[in-house]
Design an enzyme around this catalytic site. Sequence first.
Site, PDB file in Angstrom:
ATOM      1  N   ASP A 212      -0.915 -19.481 -19.432  1.00  0.00           N
ATOM      2  CA  ASP A 212       0.147 -19.588 -20.442  1.00  0.00           C
ATOM      3  C   ASP A 212       0.529 -21.056 -20.654  1.00  0.00           C
ATOM      4  OD1 ASP A 212       1.510 -20.009 -18.089  1.00  0.00           O
ATOM      5  OD2 ASP A 212       3.136 -18.579 -18.515  1.00  0.00           O
ATOM      6  N   SER A 213      -0.098 -21.954 -19.866  1.00  0.00           N
ATOM      7  CA  SER A 213       0.042 -23.391 -20.136  1.00  0.00           C
ATOM      8  C   SER A 213      -0.450 -23.724 -21.540  1.00  0.00           C
ATOM      9  CB  SER A 213      -0.740 -24.209 -19.099  1.00  0.00           C
ATOM     10  OG  SER A 213      -2.067 -23.733 -18.969  1.00  0.00           O
TER      11      SER A 213
ATOM     12  N   GLU B  26       3.332 -14.112 -12.332  1.00  0.00           N
ATOM     13  CA  GLU B  26       4.089 -15.048 -11.488  1.00  0.00           C
ATOM     14  C   GLU B  26       5.130 -14.278 -10.660  1.00  0.00           C
ATOM     15  OE1 GLU B  26       5.763 -18.350 -13.649  1.00  0.00           O
ATOM     16  OE2 GLU B  26       3.820 -18.939 -14.479  1.00  0.00           O
TER      17      GLU B  26
ATOM     18  N   GLU C 130       1.089 -22.969  -6.362  1.00  0.00           N
ATOM     19  CA  GLU C 130       1.354 -24.174  -7.167  1.00  0.00           C
ATOM     20  C   GLU C 130       2.532 -24.963  -6.600  1.00  0.00           C
ATOM     21  OE1 GLU C 130       1.658 -23.598 -11.407  1.00  0.00           O
ATOM     22  OE2 GLU C 130       2.294 -25.673 -11.741  1.00  0.00           O
TER      23      GLU C 130
HETATM   24  O1  KIV Z   1      -0.820 -21.466 -16.968  1.00  0.00           O
HETATM   25  C1  KIV Z   1      -1.541 -22.096 -16.190  1.00  0.00           C
HETATM   26  O2  KIV Z   1      -2.352 -22.950 -16.574  1.00  0.00           O
HETATM   27  C2  KIV Z   1      -1.420 -21.793 -14.764  1.00  0.00           C
HETATM   28  C3  KIV Z   1      -2.191 -22.601 -13.787  1.00  0.00           C
HETATM   29  C4  KIV Z   1      -1.670 -23.966 -13.733  1.00  0.00           C
HETATM   30  C5  KIV Z   1      -2.257 -21.972 -12.457  1.00  0.00           C
HETATM   31  O3  KIV Z   1      -0.702 -20.910 -14.422  1.00  0.00           O
END
Ligand code: KIV
Length: 296
Positions: free
Chosen positions: A54-55, A125, A192
């Site tokens: 979701d980044s 998460e 993380e």
């Molecule tokens: O959304 C993301 O890219 C992540 C990773 C950084 C683990 O959750």
Amino acid sequence: MSLTPIGEPRRKVTTATLRDLKLQHEPISCLTAYDYATSRLVDEAGIEMILVGDSLAQTMLGYENTLSVTMDEMLHHVKAVRRGVKNALLIADMPYGSYQVDPKDALLNATRFVKEGGAEVVKIEGGEKRADLIRHIIDAEIPVAAHIGLTPQSVNVMGGYKVQGKNLGAIEQLMRDATALDRAGVACLYLEGIPREVAAMITAEVSTPTIGIGAGPECDGQVLVFHDILNLTFGPPAKFVRRYGDLAAVITNAVQAFRADVRSHQYPSDQESYHLPKETKAGLDTVLDRKRAMRR
Ligand code: KIV
């Protein structure tokens, strides 16, 4: 199963492969990817796991944080990545609001990622408080990856993006989270933004593979964000980011060179242009000559 050496034909990575790799102490690599072209390159380079994180809210869509990205936006990217990936294990990140509100919605959304997006694992998460939900999703035959420590969807609760697990109470909580998720049967555990020592303890304690980001070298695998390693993020990188290339410079130079060529009539050249067949050109020249003669 052991890792295929670079350059040799690869086998499909599954959730079982991840466990084998942990048992054999073979480090696992994971990168995020969000579209067809880059996921294809990442897959063909031999990366074992591709996460449609979701980044992408920030890297692809320019949002301030990950909270506003929707299921439909995530699904759009998961589908594109699916078309680019052959061998890597494909993991889809469940966005904020898609699993926190109601377990029924959570299962429906996880199912959409599998049925419509072609994801093989969904990521959620949160720690022990998510264990029941994770069991519920696994019961529906969908493997789940969990994500603990600095969980970006909790940015407002954490009061910013801060390293977690820095005191004894927080360490104990992280250990409880990790063991509860391991017992729930997660396919892997993303760690993380936690101290190296804590990530090492968790990795030794759980049977599921741990995949670290800002969690030190003792994790079973490492994940980084595609845009971070290639300098496409427009800001100073976090401490744990290692830059492996400078796509910002490559893109800027290429775009500036194109513009300069257009402005100086260097692009396109005659070789880069289509031409009429000889006979048509001769006919056209005759017509033009006649027109010119009539104008005189
Ligand atoms: O959304 C993301 O890219 C992540 C990773 C950084 C683990 O959750």
